[in-house]
Design a protein around this motif. Structure first.
Motif, PDB file in Angstrom:
ATOM      1  N   GLY A 196       0.984  -0.733   0.088  1.00  0.00           N
ATOM      2  CA  GLY A 196      -0.236   0.464   0.083  1.00  0.00           C
ATOM      3  C   GLY A 196       1.102   1.110  -0.093  1.00  0.00           C
ATOM      4  N   GLY A 197       1.953   1.221  -0.274  1.00  0.00           N
ATOM      5  CA  GLY A 197       2.978   2.215  -0.340  1.00  0.00           C
ATOM      6  C   GLY A 197       2.803   2.626  -1.577  1.00  0.00           C
ATOM      7  N   GLU A 215      12.606  10.737   1.414  1.00  0.00           N
ATOM      8  CA  GLU A 215      12.456  11.170   3.035  1.00  0.00           C
ATOM      9  C   GLU A 215      11.187  10.708   3.037  1.00  0.00           C
ATOM     10  OE1 GLU A 215      12.355  15.656   2.350  1.00  0.00           O
ATOM     11  OE2 GLU A 215      15.050  15.825   1.219  1.00  0.00           O
ATOM     12  N   SER A 216      10.109  10.476   3.427  1.00  0.00           N
ATOM     13  CA  SER A 216       9.084  10.069   3.823  1.00  0.00           C
ATOM     14  C   SER A 216       8.999   8.472   3.621  1.00  0.00           C
ATOM     15  CB  SER A 216       7.616  10.068   1.873  1.00  0.00           C
ATOM     16  OG  SER A 216       6.387   9.757   3.543  1.00  0.00           O
ATOM     17  N   ALA A 217      10.356   7.937   3.415  1.00  0.00           N
ATOM     18  CA  ALA A 217      10.075   6.342   3.539  1.00  0.00           C
ATOM     19  C   ALA A 217      11.262   6.405   5.307  1.00  0.00           C
ATOM     20  CB  ALA A 217      11.311   5.385   2.826  1.00  0.00           C
ATOM     21  N   CYS A 218      11.740   7.381   5.179  1.00  0.00           N
ATOM     22  CA  CYS A 218      13.237   7.691   5.950  1.00  0.00           C
ATOM     23  C   CYS A 218      12.306   8.377   7.593  1.00  0.00           C
ATOM     24  CB  CYS A 218      14.338   9.050   5.911  1.00  0.00           C
ATOM     25  SG  CYS A 218      14.596   8.377   4.598  1.00  0.00           S
ATOM     26  N   PHE A 266      11.864   0.564   0.320  1.00  0.00           N
ATOM     27  CA  PHE A 266      12.656   1.295  -0.750  1.00  0.00           C
ATOM     28  C   PHE A 266      13.780   1.704  -0.495  1.00  0.00           C
ATOM     29  CE2 PHE A 266      12.889   6.293  -1.666  1.00  0.00           C
ATOM     30  CZ  PHE A 266      12.148   6.075  -2.986  1.00  0.00           C
ATOM     31  N   LEU A 267      14.494   2.095   0.409  1.00  0.00           N
ATOM     32  CA  LEU A 267      15.719   1.966   1.128  1.00  0.00           C
ATOM     33  C   LEU A 267      16.817   1.214   0.979  1.00  0.00           C
ATOM     34  CD1 LEU A 267      15.093   4.315   4.231  1.00  0.00           C
ATOM     35  CD2 LEU A 267      15.253   5.541   1.912  1.00  0.00           C
TER      36      LEU A 267
END
Length: 282
Positions: A196-197, A215-218, A266-267
């Motif tokens: 869902g991301g 930055e959202s993932a961080c 993602f990271l």
């Protein structure tokens, strides 16, 4: 007489081996060379921007290009050689295997008394594609094993949820599926979609840019934007333990766990490196 035939076939095998190997090397060099030329042209066009586009739309520019035979020939070669070269290289490797195996097999038959593996040269052609298919299957198997190792490493420290709970990976995969996350194989490389991301979609024109997604993932994992891969991994393990549905029965824990997985996926190393280059971080 048999020895004469054996040495004759061996000489033919060596001859075709050398000739075809030489051709393969030449084609490979040509592909690499003109691929580099093509990248150079694309770089020049990207640097020129609108000016290059205006020049290309100008018929006089095309006339000047046509008169410059060296430049026009180089452009044509840069376009077609990498495309045709890769096909030619594959075909030459096929011919190389088929011809050399045929003659070497015949040489061994007369010199060593070994039975021919195939009666005709076409049999060696079929053997080549069977060999390629076996190699493909072997690579996929190695890739699958690496994924299992990554998954085992990722979840090995969960309290009450350890790898040793299961006899083999298939049982773990089935357990993962029963929890509502889908099978491990189905989720590989697509956590951003399955959980869902919005992560992982930047290559397809996601809803916002790479920097914002990164930055959202961080923020999801609670790490600094310049965190390295070890900090990301440590934060992921802490967050995943906290929100894993087996350990956290609060409402929304499952969705949070899914988002954490999407952020961690993602990271990856390449995205961390890309962000640091974009932000100018060392």
């Amino acid at each position: 007489m048999n020895k004469i035939l054996g040495y004759f076939y061996r000489a033919l095998g060596k001859f075709f081996d050398l000739v075809l190997t030489f051709l393969i090397v030449i084609v490979n060099i040509a592909v690499d060379l003109f691929s580099a030329v093509r990248r150079l042209f694309l770089y020049v066009i990207s640097m020129g921007g609108c000016l290059i586009i205006i020049l290309l739309l100008n018929p006089f520019a095309w006339q000047g290009l046509a008169r410059n035979k060296w430049l026009s020939t180089l452009i044509i070669l840069a376009i077609f050689v990498p495309l045709l070269g890769n096909v030619s290289e594959s075909f030459l490797k096929y011919i190389h295997y088929m011809v050399t195996e045929f003659f070497y097999d015949r040489a061994d038959h007369y010199l060593l008394g070994k039975e021919n593996e195939f009666e005709s040269i076409s049999g060696y052609g079929r053997a080549y594609w069977e060999k390629k298919e076996r190699e493909r299957i072997r690579q996929e198997e190695e890739k699958r094993k690496r994924r299992e190792e990554e998954f085992r490493e990722r979840f090995k420290d969960f309290g009450g949820f350890t790898w040793t709970t299961f006899d083999d990976f298939s049982q773990f995969d089935e357990f993962f599926r029963q929890q509502g996350y889908g099978g491990f194989y189905e989720n590989q490389g697509s956590y951003g979609n399955n959980y869902g991301g919005s992560y992982g979609n930047q290559s397809q024109g996601g809803s916002y840019g790479f920097k914002d997604q990164y930055e959202s993932a961080c923020d999801t994992l609670g790490v600094n934007y310049n965190a390295d891969k070890y900090e990301v991994k440590l934060a992921y393990r802490k967050m995943a333990k906290k929100y894993h549905p087996d350990l956290n029965k609060e409402d929304g824990a499952k969705e949070k766990f899914q988002k954490i997985n999407a952020a961690y996926e993602f990271l990856n190393d390449s995205n961390i490196e890309m962000y640091k280059k974009m932000s100018g971080a060392n």
